[in-house]
Design an enzyme around this catalytic site. Structure first.
Site, PDB file in Angstrom:
ATOM      1  N   GLY A   1       0.752  -1.239   0.000  1.00 32.04           N
ATOM      2  CA  GLY A   1       0.000   0.000   0.000  1.00 32.04           C
ATOM      3  C   GLY A   1       0.786   1.294   0.000  1.00 32.04           C
TER       4      GLY A   1
ATOM      5  N   GLU B   1       3.764  -6.829   1.628  1.00 29.96           N
ATOM      6  CA  GLU B   1       3.210  -7.192   0.315  1.00 29.96           C
ATOM      7  C   GLU B   1       3.224  -5.990  -0.636  1.00 29.96           C
ATOM      8  OE1 GLU B   1      -0.724  -8.290   1.556  1.00 29.96           O
ATOM      9  OE2 GLU B   1      -0.077 -10.163   2.469  1.00 29.96           O
ATOM     10  N   PRO B   2       4.397  -5.415  -0.884  1.00 29.70           N
ATOM     11  CA  PRO B   2       4.417  -4.240  -1.769  1.00 29.70           C
ATOM     12  C   PRO B   2       4.200  -4.646  -3.218  1.00 29.70           C
ATOM     13  CG  PRO B   2       6.650  -4.926  -1.307  1.00 29.70           C
ATOM     14  CD  PRO B   2       5.754  -5.836  -0.501  1.00 29.70           C
ATOM     15  N   GLY B   3       3.447  -3.857  -3.954  1.00 25.54           N
ATOM     16  CA  GLY B   3       3.272  -4.085  -5.381  1.00 25.54           C
ATOM     17  C   GLY B   3       3.702  -2.848  -6.131  1.00 25.54           C
ATOM     18  N   ARG B   4       2.849  -1.832  -6.022  1.00 26.41           N
ATOM     19  CA  ARG B   4       3.076  -0.565  -6.710  1.00 26.41           C
ATOM     20  C   ARG B   4       4.468   0.013  -6.423  1.00 26.41           C
ATOM     21  NH1 ARG B   4      -1.340   2.494  -7.986  1.00 26.41           N
ATOM     22  NH2 ARG B   4      -2.510   1.364  -6.422  1.00 26.41           N
TER      23      ARG B   4
ATOM     24  N   TYR C   1      -9.638   4.814 -12.038  1.00 28.82           N
ATOM     25  CA  TYR C   1      -9.339   5.461 -10.753  1.00 28.82           C
ATOM     26  C   TYR C   1      -9.085   6.955 -10.901  1.00 28.82           C
ATOM     27  CZ  TYR C   1      -7.723   0.602  -9.791  1.00 28.82           C
ATOM     28  OH  TYR C   1      -7.583  -0.748  -9.680  1.00 28.82           O
TER      29      TYR C   1
ATOM     30  N   CYS D   1     -13.770   3.205 -28.328  1.00 26.30           N
ATOM     31  CA  CYS D   1     -15.021   3.950 -28.441  1.00 26.30           C
ATOM     32  C   CYS D   1     -15.706   4.094 -27.095  1.00 26.30           C
ATOM     33  CB  CYS D   1     -15.916   3.276 -29.466  1.00 26.30           C
ATOM     34  SG  CYS D   1     -15.141   3.312 -31.075  1.00 26.30           S
ATOM     35  N   GLU D   2     -15.101   4.870 -26.233  1.00 29.75           N
ATOM     36  CA  GLU D   2     -15.608   5.198 -24.900  1.00 29.75           C
ATOM     37  C   GLU D   2     -15.106   6.595 -24.564  1.00 29.75           C
ATOM     38  OE1 GLU D   2     -17.468   3.361 -22.810  1.00 29.75           O
ATOM     39  OE2 GLU D   2     -17.371   1.436 -23.882  1.00 29.75           O
TER      40      GLU D   2
HETATM   41  C1  LIG Z   1      -3.269  -5.055  -3.823  1.00 28.62           C
HETATM   42  C2  LIG Z   1      -2.725  -5.681  -2.596  1.00 28.62           C
HETATM   43  C3  LIG Z   1      -1.398  -5.441  -2.208  1.00 28.62           C
HETATM   44  C4  LIG Z   1      -0.460  -4.547  -2.970  1.00 28.62           C
HETATM   45  O1  LIG Z   1      -0.810  -3.203  -2.862  1.00 28.62           O
HETATM   46  P1  LIG Z   1       0.180  -2.070  -3.399  1.00 28.62           P
HETATM   47  O2  LIG Z   1      -0.546  -0.815  -3.180  1.00 28.62           O
HETATM   48  O3  LIG Z   1       0.413  -2.358  -4.838  1.00 28.62           O
HETATM   49  O4  LIG Z   1       1.434  -2.156  -2.600  1.00 28.62           O
HETATM   50  C5  LIG Z   1      -0.933  -6.083  -1.081  1.00 28.62           C
HETATM   51  N1  LIG Z   1      -1.722  -6.909  -0.361  1.00 28.62           N
HETATM   52  C6  LIG Z   1      -3.002  -7.147  -0.696  1.00 28.62           C
HETATM   53  C7  LIG Z   1      -3.822  -8.059   0.139  1.00 28.62           C
HETATM   54  C8  LIG Z   1      -3.556  -6.534  -1.809  1.00 28.62           C
HETATM   55  O5  LIG Z   1      -4.820  -6.772  -2.145  1.00 28.62           O
END
Ligand SMILES: *Cc1c(COP(=O)(O)O)cnc(C)c1O
Length: 422
Positions: free
Chosen positions: A238, A274-277, A317, A345-346
């Site tokens: 997050g 759990e980093p993604g972004r 978003y 086409c949106e």
């Molecule tokens: C989407 C998600 C993440 C990753 O969130 P980021 O904002 O990308 O870091 C981590 N844990 C869970 C459970 C998620 O659904």
């Protein structure tokens, strides 16, 4: 910081010119930088307490080559489906570093994860707990679990990516946590290992994290007093990233790590994240060509060959993405305003409204920045637009890590039933 920079007047990914890549693979295409992925991973891991598990959120970018790049650095994976589990394993991420999140795990997915021997399930509801118990007992094993608790903290982010308030579908409300833990403890196929919390995405302030983590700390004390062995704490992902260069930037990983270290010092838990972004967003761009410049009465439209099917974040978003011309504009050259739109086409197929950009013409290349997370993974083929390819760069090297779909690929996905055949 990332490795997309102008060199000799051309935007490059590390040592590779994006105009040259465009000639070789066509547009639109995604381009990822290995050095940026590696740097983000290392900066984040370096800021966290030793022994922390970093489980990259596969839903942010599930490309096998991206996962493999991170696996080599020691990353685990946070998966939210059987498909993501299969991809993480295929990329060489050890099962012992995989956590399984998500509100709707099916029994088949649970079975696959138990068979693989994953690190833990982050369970989001009592019915899920009951199902997982049955699946584990049938397999003659016990499922290691945390319960994802919902601390009812407003992450102060976009409503569509807030997950930690009482109104969202995610997690178990704090007020019920102790009774659900008691239930879990009574189930023979369940082994309680810890607590999990994830309050949302693209947080630009540490305060909601800190509030949530402190609440979880109080819960851990209660749970231990209730007799549960809480040895792990999963703090989710997050942390936000800068999308807009003229904005006040989100807290850096060092500040986040310092806060986590301070708040969790006495928790006595192994931490996971759990980093993604944070890892992937600024490690990728979407390169596109201008098809037409259309001058309307009120606006000038830059119609590009990437659309909302390729990158849906602006439509979904209201997300802001910086857009750069691939050929570096001369200093002081004019910057007219464009609405940058795709061919779909949106009306919502709009990447940016009234955006000041260098003067552009048909055939020119633009790069939509910060597209490495929630970009290609969310792409589809709406308007029968084949999915764009993905390219990974490492220094001077580059490789197509997912080829462009063809029209034949699109057609081959459909089937004609007997009564229409012939
Ligand atoms: C989407 C998600 C993440 C990753 O969130 P980021 O904002 O990308 O870091 C981590 N844990 C869970 C459970 C998620 O659904």
């Amino acid at each position: 910081m990332n490795y997309f920079q102008y060199k000799d007047g051309v935007l490059c990914a590390e040592g590779v010119r994006l105009d040259v890549l465009a000639q070789k693979v066509g547009t639109p295409f995604y381009c990822y930088s290995s050095a940026t992925l590696e740097r983000h991973y290392k900066v984040f891991s370096g800021a966290l307490p030793a022994g922390s598990l970093i489980a990259f959120s596969v839903k942010a970018n599930g490309n096998l080559a991206v996962l493999k790049t991170l696996a080599r650095l020691g990353a685990g994976a946070d998966v939210v489906s059987g498909g993501e589990l299969a991809k993480a394993l295929a990329a060489g991420i050890p099962a012992s570093k995989i956590v399984f999140s998500g509100v709707g795990k099916t029994r088949d997915e649970m079975r696959a994860a138990l068979n693989a021997g994953i690190h833990q399930f982050n369970v989001e509801s009592e019915p899920e707990l009951v199902a997982l118990n049955e699946v584990a007992l049938a397999a003659g094993t016990r499922a290691p679990i945390t319960l994802r608790v919902n601390p009812d903290v407003d992450a102060k982010t976009h409503a569509k990516i807030t997950t930690g308030t009482a109104e969202t579908k995610f997690g178990i409300p704090f007020a019920h946590a102790r009774e659900v833990y008691a239930h879990a403890a009574a189930l023979k196929g369940i082994e309680i290992v810890g607590v999990d919390v994830h309050i949302g995405s693209q947080l630009t302030d540490l305060e909601p994290f800190e509030t949530a983590f402190k609440r979880v700390g109080e819960l851990i004390v209660q749970l231990r007093a209730d007799g549960h062995a809480i040895t792990r704490l999963d703090l989710g992902g997050g942390l936000g990233v800068p999308y807009q260069h003229d904005n006040s930037p989100p807290p850096d990983p060092a500040a986040y790590g310092a806060m986590v270290t301070r708040v969790t010092r006495d928790f006595g838990c192994q931490l996971s994240f759990e980093p993604g972004r944070l890892i992937a967003a600024n490690a990728g761009v979407l390169v596109s060509s201008v098809i037409y410049v259309k001058r309307g009465d009120a606006k000038t439209f830059l119609i590009i060959d990437a659309g909302m099917n390729d990158l849906i974040r602006p439509a979904m978003y209201d997300a802001h993405h910086e857009i750069a011309a691939v050929m570096e504009p001369a200093a002081g050259s004019p910057r007219p305003k464009y609405d940058v739109v795709g061919p779909v086409c949106e009306t919502s197929d709009l990447f940016a409204a009234d955006r000041a950009l260098p003067e552009l013409k048909s055939g020119d290349l633009v790069a939509i920045l910060s597209a490495g997370a929630y970009g290609a993974v969310m792409a589809g083929d709406y308007n029968a637009r084949p999915r764009a390819p993905e390219v990974l760069v490492a220094g001077e090297q580059w490789g197509i890590v997912r080829p462009r779909e063809s029209h034949a690929d699109l057609i081959a996905k459909d089937r004609i039933p007997d009564w229409l055949a012939g």
